[in-house]
Scaffold this active site. Structure first.
Site, short mmCIF file in Angstrom:
data_model
loop_
_atom_site.label_atom_id
_atom_site.label_comp_id
_atom_site.label_asym_id
_atom_site.label_seq_id
_atom_site.Cartn_x
_atom_site.Cartn_y
_atom_site.Cartn_z
N ASP A 34 0.84 -1.19 0.00
CA ASP A 34 0.00 0.00 0.00
C ASP A 34 0.88 1.24 0.00
O ASP A 34 2.05 1.18 0.39
CB ASP A 34 -0.89 0.00 1.26
CG ASP A 34 -2.16 0.81 1.10
OD1 ASP A 34 -2.07 1.98 0.68
OD2 ASP A 34 -3.24 0.27 1.40
N ASP A 48 3.14 2.15 -4.99
CA ASP A 48 2.15 2.97 -5.67
C ASP A 48 1.74 2.22 -6.93
O ASP A 48 2.50 2.12 -7.90
CB ASP A 48 2.74 4.33 -6.03
CG ASP A 48 1.72 5.27 -6.67
OD1 ASP A 48 0.61 4.80 -7.02
OD2 ASP A 48 2.04 6.46 -6.83
N SER A 126 -16.34 -6.19 -8.22
CA SER A 126 -17.41 -5.44 -7.57
C SER A 126 -18.73 -5.85 -8.21
O SER A 126 -18.75 -6.32 -9.37
CB SER A 126 -17.20 -3.93 -7.75
OG SER A 126 -18.33 -3.19 -7.35
N TYR A 139 -15.25 3.68 -12.52
CA TYR A 139 -15.27 2.52 -11.63
C TYR A 139 -15.84 1.30 -12.33
O TYR A 139 -15.27 0.20 -12.25
CB TYR A 139 -16.07 2.85 -10.37
CG TYR A 139 -15.89 1.84 -9.27
CD1 TYR A 139 -14.71 1.83 -8.51
CD2 TYR A 139 -16.87 0.91 -8.97
CE1 TYR A 139 -14.54 0.91 -7.49
CE2 TYR A 139 -16.70 -0.01 -7.95
CZ TYR A 139 -15.53 -0.01 -7.21
OH TYR A 139 -15.35 -0.92 -6.21
N LYS A 143 -13.85 -2.18 -13.05
CA LYS A 143 -14.27 -3.43 -12.43
C LYS A 143 -14.84 -4.41 -13.46
O LYS A 143 -14.68 -5.63 -13.30
CB LYS A 143 -15.29 -3.15 -11.32
CG LYS A 143 -14.68 -2.42 -10.12
CD LYS A 143 -13.54 -3.21 -9.47
CE LYS A 143 -13.05 -2.57 -8.18
NZ LYS A 143 -12.01 -3.37 -7.50
#
Length: 227
Positions: A34, A48, A126, A139, A143
């Site tokens: 992270d 990153d 998702s 998004y 996804k």
């Protein structure tokens, strides 16, 4: 079992942090990949994921931290809400870079390691990778891409590496912080506890070699974006 030594992208917060806790609860070891340092004492590799070239050295550092990886979970994710004409293109592209290209870059670095260890990769898609929503083009695109990527990867690595795709619905995390109010869950929204979702991830990681859980949908019982 594949939860023994696990690297988790986005492991400093949200679902990723919950996966780290769940792995440790079951007696495994986890390392966080992270940009942010985790708040607990979990091992941490700063990375990153807007830079795809960072994936390989990050997993190498993770193995230096905890040993040969038996599991990798790609929980890092960001969003850029708004109508397409209102979202800055750099912000839009960053969502694709982290959510989709970052997932692919980590998977590319993980596959040879997991093949050696008999391990498993869990990608995080998702419900909005299967259903479209207004004001979420970045998004949804990212996804939907993770869904297609993971399904293709599962075919490509069949018999060599276990590949599971998690499809979570809304969760009680900081993911919604900092958004305009119209893009935040309402006060009566039913959201899942990420720790409960993380238990499902560990269940997938726990499957023996040759047993495949290809896809898991985990959402609140009244999830508005499913089915």
């Amino acid at each position: 079992m594949s939860f023994e030594r696990v690297a988790v992208t986005g492991g400093a917060s949200g679902l990723g942090a919950a996966v780290v806790r769940a792995v440790r609860k079951q007696g495994g070891t986890a390392v966080v990949l992270d940009r942010q340092r985790p708040s607990d004492e979990a091992g941490w590799v700063e990375v990153d994921l807007t830079d795809p070239a960072a994936a390989e050295p990050a997993l190498a550092a993770a193995e230096n931290e905890i040993g040969p990886l038996t599991g990798v979970v790609t929980a890092a994710g960001i969003d850029a809400c708004g109508r397409i004409e209102d979202v800055q293109i750099d912000d839009w592209a960053k969502v694709i870079s982290v959510n989709l290209i970052g997932t692919a870059a980590i998977a590319k670095a993980a596959v040879p390691r997991l093949e050696r260890s008999g391990g498993r990769l869990v990608t995080v898609a998702s419900t909005l990778g299967l259903r479209a929503l207004s004001d979420a083009t970045a998004y949804c695109a990212s996804k939907f891409g993770v869904v297609g990527f993971t399904r293709a990867l599962a075919v490509e690595t069949a018999g060599r590496v276990g590949v599971t795709m998690l499809v979570p619905g809304g969760m009680q995390t900081s993911f919604f912080d900092g958004r305009p109010d119209q893009y935040k869950p309402g006060p009566d929204a039913m959201l899942n506890d990420p720790d409960k979702v993380a238990e499902v991830v560990v269940y997938a990681l726990s499957q023996p070699r040759g047993v495949e859980i290809r896809e898991l949908v985990v959402c609140p019982s009244i999830e508005p974006s499913w089915p």
